[in-house]
Design an enzyme around this catalytic site. Sequence first.
Site, short mmCIF file in Angstrom:
data_model
loop_
_atom_site.label_atom_id
_atom_site.label_comp_id
_atom_site.label_asym_id
_atom_site.label_seq_id
_atom_site.Cartn_x
_atom_site.Cartn_y
_atom_site.Cartn_z
N LYS A 1 0.82 -1.21 0.00
CA LYS A 1 0.00 0.00 0.00
C LYS A 1 0.86 1.26 0.00
O LYS A 1 0.59 2.19 -0.75
CB LYS A 1 -0.94 0.01 1.21
CG LYS A 1 -1.96 -1.11 1.22
CD LYS A 1 -2.87 -1.08 2.43
CE LYS A 1 -2.16 -1.18 3.76
NZ LYS A 1 -1.57 -2.49 4.05
N ARG B 1 -9.88 0.56 9.00
CA ARG B 1 -9.49 -0.81 9.35
C ARG B 1 -10.61 -1.61 9.97
O ARG B 1 -10.42 -2.79 10.24
CB ARG B 1 -8.30 -0.77 10.31
CG ARG B 1 -7.05 -0.30 9.60
CD ARG B 1 -5.85 -0.49 10.45
NE ARG B 1 -4.67 -0.05 9.71
CZ ARG B 1 -3.45 -0.32 10.05
NH1 ARG B 1 -3.20 -1.01 11.13
NH2 ARG B 1 -2.44 0.10 9.32
N ARG C 1 11.21 -5.59 4.84
CA ARG C 1 11.02 -4.16 5.15
C ARG C 1 11.62 -3.84 6.52
O ARG C 1 12.20 -2.78 6.73
CB ARG C 1 9.53 -3.82 5.12
CG ARG C 1 9.20 -2.37 5.44
CD ARG C 1 7.73 -2.10 5.28
NE ARG C 1 6.95 -2.74 6.34
CZ ARG C 1 5.62 -2.83 6.35
NH1 ARG C 1 4.91 -2.34 5.35
NH2 ARG C 1 4.99 -3.41 7.35
N ARG D 1 11.65 -0.48 11.99
CA ARG D 1 10.43 -0.72 12.78
C ARG D 1 10.54 -2.08 13.47
O ARG D 1 10.61 -3.11 12.81
CB ARG D 1 9.20 -0.69 11.87
CG ARG D 1 8.85 0.69 11.38
CD ARG D 1 7.70 0.69 10.42
NE ARG D 1 6.54 -0.06 10.92
CZ ARG D 1 5.41 -0.20 10.25
NH1 ARG D 1 5.28 0.34 9.05
NH2 ARG D 1 4.42 -0.89 10.75
N ARG E 1 -0.45 -9.18 13.59
CA ARG E 1 -0.96 -8.14 12.70
C ARG E 1 -1.77 -8.75 11.55
O ARG E 1 -2.82 -8.23 11.18
CB ARG E 1 0.19 -7.29 12.16
CG ARG E 1 0.75 -6.35 13.22
CD ARG E 1 2.05 -5.70 12.83
NE ARG E 1 1.93 -4.91 11.62
CZ ARG E 1 2.95 -4.58 10.85
NH1 ARG E 1 4.18 -4.99 11.14
NH2 ARG E 1 2.77 -3.83 9.78
#
Length: 190
Positions: free
Chosen positions: A14, A89, A128, A134, A146
């Site tokens: 996204k 969400r 990532r 992160r 998640r």
Amino acid sequence: MLNIVLFGPPGAGKGTQSEKLIEKYKIDHISTGDLFRKHLGEGTELGKLAQKYMDEGNLVPDEVVIGMVDEKINATADLTGFIFDGFPRTVAQAKALDELLTKKGTRISGMISLEVPEEELKKRIKERGKTSGRADDQDEDKINNRIKVYNEETLPVANYYEEQGKLAKIHGVGAIDEIFQKICAVIDAY
């Protein structure tokens, strides 16, 4: 006004596609992740509250998210449209967003859902995590949570927009530019 919900599980691409869409269509970007980081960085009460939920790998409560989104929309001077990335969400958030946009004289043009198999998502998120810094992108338990939260709580949002005839599904595996062209074809039809 062009208002697009770019939808998909964590790691679907996204953020990558949003950057390209913003440049092409000259619309503003609303990413709840960016809003959270802004509020966290500024040490706002909304930011502190959001951090507590994010640290646990859970969704931030709707009223906190909607407040941040409303603030962002109000701060945007020339409204040509928005791309909502990672939001809504939950179905409750989708309904609240519809109400918010209706008050502002606009609506969601459509939802584009990036469809990516779970194993590919996990691989992308871990990759990532190597460059993003992160911590939640590097912890396998948090990644699994998640994805689980997405499947249980977020996926129903697609049905909400499908019932309105606003859902388009795009296969999100392949070359970034090929996926982008598919997304543009859907947006151009709006």
